[in-house]
Design a protein around this motif. Structure first.
Motif, PDB file in Angstrom:
ATOM      1  N   ILE A  60       0.845  -1.184   0.000  1.00  0.00           N
ATOM      2  CA  ILE A  60       0.000   0.000   0.000  1.00  0.00           C
ATOM      3  C   ILE A  60       0.885   1.240   0.000  1.00  0.00           C
ATOM      4  O   ILE A  60       1.666   1.454   0.933  1.00  0.00           O
ATOM      5  N   ALA A  61       0.764   2.053  -1.051  1.00  0.00           N
ATOM      6  CA  ALA A  61       1.484   3.331  -1.147  1.00  0.00           C
ATOM      7  C   ALA A  61       2.979   3.154  -0.878  1.00  0.00           C
ATOM      8  O   ALA A  61       3.565   3.875  -0.088  1.00  0.00           O
ATOM      9  N   GLY A  62       3.582   2.182  -1.528  1.00  0.00           N
ATOM     10  CA  GLY A  62       4.983   1.881  -1.303  1.00  0.00           C
ATOM     11  C   GLY A  62       5.884   2.377  -2.417  1.00  0.00           C
ATOM     12  O   GLY A  62       5.474   3.129  -3.295  1.00  0.00           O
ATOM     13  N   SER A  63       7.101   1.916  -2.362  1.00  0.00           N
ATOM     14  CA  SER A  63       8.125   2.228  -3.346  1.00  0.00           C
ATOM     15  C   SER A  63       9.061   1.035  -3.358  1.00  0.00           C
ATOM     16  O   SER A  63       8.790   0.027  -2.716  1.00  0.00           O
ATOM     17  N   LYS A  64      10.149   1.149  -4.090  1.00  0.00           N
ATOM     18  CA  LYS A  64      11.128   0.065  -4.047  1.00  0.00           C
ATOM     19  C   LYS A  64      12.517   0.639  -3.883  1.00  0.00           C
ATOM     20  O   LYS A  64      12.797   1.756  -4.315  1.00  0.00           O
ATOM     21  N   PHE A  65      13.347  -0.144  -3.225  1.00  0.00           N
ATOM     22  CA  PHE A  65      14.736   0.248  -3.085  1.00  0.00           C
ATOM     23  C   PHE A  65      15.370   0.344  -4.465  1.00  0.00           C
ATOM     24  O   PHE A  65      15.074  -0.450  -5.354  1.00  0.00           O
ATOM     25  N   GLY A  66      16.235   1.324  -4.633  1.00  0.00           N
ATOM     26  CA  GLY A  66      16.943   1.481  -5.898  1.00  0.00           C
ATOM     27  C   GLY A  66      16.133   2.191  -6.959  1.00  0.00           C
ATOM     28  O   GLY A  66      16.549   2.269  -8.109  1.00  0.00           O
ATOM     29  N   GLY A  67      14.993   2.723  -6.596  1.00  0.00           N
ATOM     30  CA  GLY A  67      14.175   3.463  -7.550  1.00  0.00           C
ATOM     31  C   GLY A  67      14.702   4.874  -7.746  1.00  0.00           C
ATOM     32  O   GLY A  67      15.821   5.207  -7.350  1.00  0.00           O
ATOM     33  N   ILE A  68      13.888   5.713  -8.311  1.00  0.00           N
ATOM     34  CA  ILE A  68      14.288   7.083  -8.620  1.00  0.00           C
ATOM     35  C   ILE A  68      14.674   7.867  -7.376  1.00  0.00           C
ATOM     36  O   ILE A  68      15.647   8.604  -7.373  1.00  0.00           O
ATOM     37  N   SER A  69      13.922   7.702  -6.294  1.00  0.00           N
ATOM     38  CA  SER A  69      14.146   8.556  -5.131  1.00  0.00           C
ATOM     39  C   SER A  69      14.618   7.819  -3.884  1.00  0.00           C
ATOM     40  O   SER A  69      14.744   8.422  -2.835  1.00  0.00           O
ATOM     41  N   LEU A  70      14.892   6.543  -3.979  1.00  0.00           N
ATOM     42  CA  LEU A  70      15.255   5.772  -2.797  1.00  0.00           C
ATOM     43  C   LEU A  70      16.494   4.934  -3.077  1.00  0.00           C
ATOM     44  O   LEU A  70      16.535   4.191  -4.049  1.00  0.00           O
ATOM     45  N   GLY A  71      17.489   5.084  -2.206  1.00  0.00           N
ATOM     46  CA  GLY A  71      18.696   4.284  -2.333  1.00  0.00           C
ATOM     47  C   GLY A  71      18.407   2.816  -2.077  1.00  0.00           C
ATOM     48  O   GLY A  71      17.268   2.405  -1.880  1.00  0.00           O
ATOM     49  N   CYS A  72      19.469   2.018  -2.049  1.00  0.00           N
ATOM     50  CA  CYS A  72      19.280   0.586  -1.870  1.00  0.00           C
ATOM     51  C   CYS A  72      20.309   0.032  -0.893  1.00  0.00           C
ATOM     52  O   CYS A  72      21.516   0.150  -1.126  1.00  0.00           O
ATOM     53  N   PRO A  73      19.852  -0.582   0.202  1.00  0.00           N
ATOM     54  CA  PRO A  73      20.801  -1.220   1.112  1.00  0.00           C
ATOM     55  C   PRO A  73      21.418  -2.447   0.449  1.00  0.00           C
ATOM     56  O   PRO A  73      20.794  -3.082  -0.414  1.00  0.00           O
ATOM     57  N   LYS A  74      22.620  -2.774   0.844  1.00  0.00           N
ATOM     58  CA  LYS A  74      23.350  -3.883   0.227  1.00  0.00           C
ATOM     59  C   LYS A  74      22.552  -5.193   0.265  1.00  0.00           C
ATOM     60  O   LYS A  74      22.520  -5.933  -0.715  1.00  0.00           O
ATOM     61  N   LEU A  75      21.900  -5.470   1.384  1.00  0.00           N
ATOM     62  CA  LEU A  75      21.156  -6.721   1.529  1.00  0.00           C
ATOM     63  C   LEU A  75      20.075  -6.872   0.455  1.00  0.00           C
ATOM     64  O   LEU A  75      19.796  -7.972  -0.003  1.00  0.00           O
ATOM     65  N   ALA A  76      19.488  -5.767   0.029  1.00  0.00           N
ATOM     66  CA  ALA A  76      18.409  -5.809  -0.963  1.00  0.00           C
ATOM     67  C   ALA A  76      18.884  -5.474  -2.370  1.00  0.00           C
ATOM     68  O   ALA A  76      18.070  -5.250  -3.262  1.00  0.00           O
ATOM     69  N   SER A  77      20.187  -5.478  -2.597  1.00  0.00           N
ATOM     70  CA  SER A  77      20.730  -5.012  -3.881  1.00  0.00           C
ATOM     71  C   SER A  77      20.229  -5.808  -5.086  1.00  0.00           C
ATOM     72  O   SER A  77      20.137  -5.275  -6.186  1.00  0.00           O
ATOM     73  N   ASN A  78      19.894  -7.071  -4.918  1.00  0.00           N
ATOM     74  CA  ASN A  78      19.388  -7.876  -6.035  1.00  0.00           C
ATOM     75  C   ASN A  78      17.919  -8.261  -5.879  1.00  0.00           C
ATOM     76  O   ASN A  78      17.392  -9.053  -6.667  1.00  0.00           O
ATOM     77  N   ALA A  79      17.254  -7.715  -4.872  1.00  0.00           N
ATOM     78  CA  ALA A  79      15.872  -8.116  -4.583  1.00  0.00           C
ATOM     79  C   ALA A  79      14.931  -7.863  -5.753  1.00  0.00           C
ATOM     80  O   ALA A  79      13.957  -8.579  -5.931  1.00  0.00           O
ATOM     81  N   PHE A  80      15.231  -6.862  -6.569  1.00  0.00           N
ATOM     82  CA  PHE A  80      14.359  -6.515  -7.691  1.00  0.00           C
ATOM     83  C   PHE A  80      15.010  -6.816  -9.042  1.00  0.00           C
ATOM     84  O   PHE A  80      14.540  -6.348 -10.068  1.00  0.00           O
ATOM     85  N   ALA A  81      16.057  -7.631  -9.024  1.00  0.00           N
ATOM     86  CA  ALA A  81      16.769  -7.951 -10.266  1.00  0.00           C
ATOM     87  C   ALA A  81      15.933  -8.832 -11.191  1.00  0.00           C
ATOM     88  O   ALA A  81      16.106  -8.794 -12.408  1.00  0.00           O
ATOM     89  N   TYR A  82      15.044  -9.623 -10.617  1.00  0.00           N
ATOM     90  CA  TYR A  82      14.186 -10.529 -11.382  1.00  0.00           C
ATOM     91  C   TYR A  82      12.767 -10.383 -10.853  1.00  0.00           C
ATOM     92  O   TYR A  82      12.567 -10.019  -9.694  1.00  0.00           O
TER      93      TYR A  82
END
Length: 185
Positions: free
Chosen positions: A137-159
Motif C-alpha cells: 500500500i502506497a509503497g516504493s522500491k529500493f533502488g528506484g528514482i528517489s530511494l537508495g538501496c541497502p546492500k542486503l536488498a541489492s538484487n531483490a528486484f533484479a528478477y
C-alpha cells in the motif's frame, strides 16, 4: 492469490508506515477496509524495531510511540539499519508464524516488497516458509528514482518475484474502503 486454496484464513504479517505503529496500521485498516475482507485474513501487526528518530508533527488521533523500519539520509540515497530490520522481521515471523504473506504500508511496503527477492536469493528470510504473496500500500522500491538501496536488498528486484502481489497506489488509506475485493474466496 487466486492460485491458493486456504483451509484457514491466510496469516499475514503487517508492517506499518514510517512514524506510525502497529496499532495505528490496525486502526487504519479497520477504518478503511470492508469488514468482510478483514474477516478473511489473520492479520498480525508488528511494531518496527526502531523508535522514530525524527521529529514528526503530532498525529490528530494517534499517540506515540512512533516507529520506523530503517533510517535514511535526508535525500534517502543511503539506507541504515536495514539488515537489523530484516533480522527483526524474520525473528518475529518465526515467533508468531508461519505466515502466508506480508502486507506493508509506505515504509513498511518498501520492506515487504524487498522480502520475496531476498528470500529467493537466500540472503535473508531463510528460517521462514516461502512468502506466497505481498500486499503493498502506497509503497516504493529500493533502488528506484528517489530511494537508495541497502546492500542486503541489492538484487531483490533484479528478477520478477515468484509470488502474487497486490499493489494499492496512493497516498491516503481512506479511499480504500470503497474498494470491494473478492480475492480471498
Amino acid at each position: 492469490m487466486e492460485n491458493y486454496q486456504y483451509e484457514k484464513k491466510p496469516r499475514v504479517m503487517c508492517l506499518h508506515g514510517h512514524a506510525t505503529s502497529a496499532n495505528i496500521l490496525k486502526k487504519e485498516l479497520e477504518l478503511g477496509w470492508p469488514q468482510y475482507l478483514l474477516d478473511k485474513l489473520d492479520l498480525v501487526f508488528l511494531d518496527a524495531p526502531f523508535l522514530l528518530q525524527d521529529k514528526v508533527d503530532a498525529h490528530d488521533i494517534f499517540y506515540p510511540p512512533y516507529y520506523e523500519w530503517f533510517q535514511a539520509t535526508e535525500d534517502y540515497k543511503e539506507i541504515y539499519n536495514f539488515e537489523e530490520c530484516i533480522q527483526y522481521v524474520e525473528a518475529n515471523m518465526v515467533k508468531y508464524g508461519p505466515f502466508d504473506g506480508v502486507l506493508g504500508l509506505s515504509q513498511g511496503a518498501v520492506v515487504a516488497a524487498s522480502m520475496p527477492g531476498m528470500q529467493r536469493d537466500r540472503v535473508a528470510l531463510t528460517k521462514v516458509p516461502k512468502i506466497k504473496f505481498v500486499m503493498l500500500i502506497a509503497g516504493s522500491k529500493f533502488g528506484g528514482i528517489s530511494l537508495g538501496c541497502p546492500k542486503l536488498a541489492s538484487n531483490a528486484f533484479a528478477y520478477p518475484i515468484e509470488c502474487t502481489s497486490l499493489h494499492f497506489i496512493g497516498t491516503f488509506l481512506g479511499p480504500l474502503k470503497k474498494i470491494h475485493l473478492n480475492i480471498f474466496n
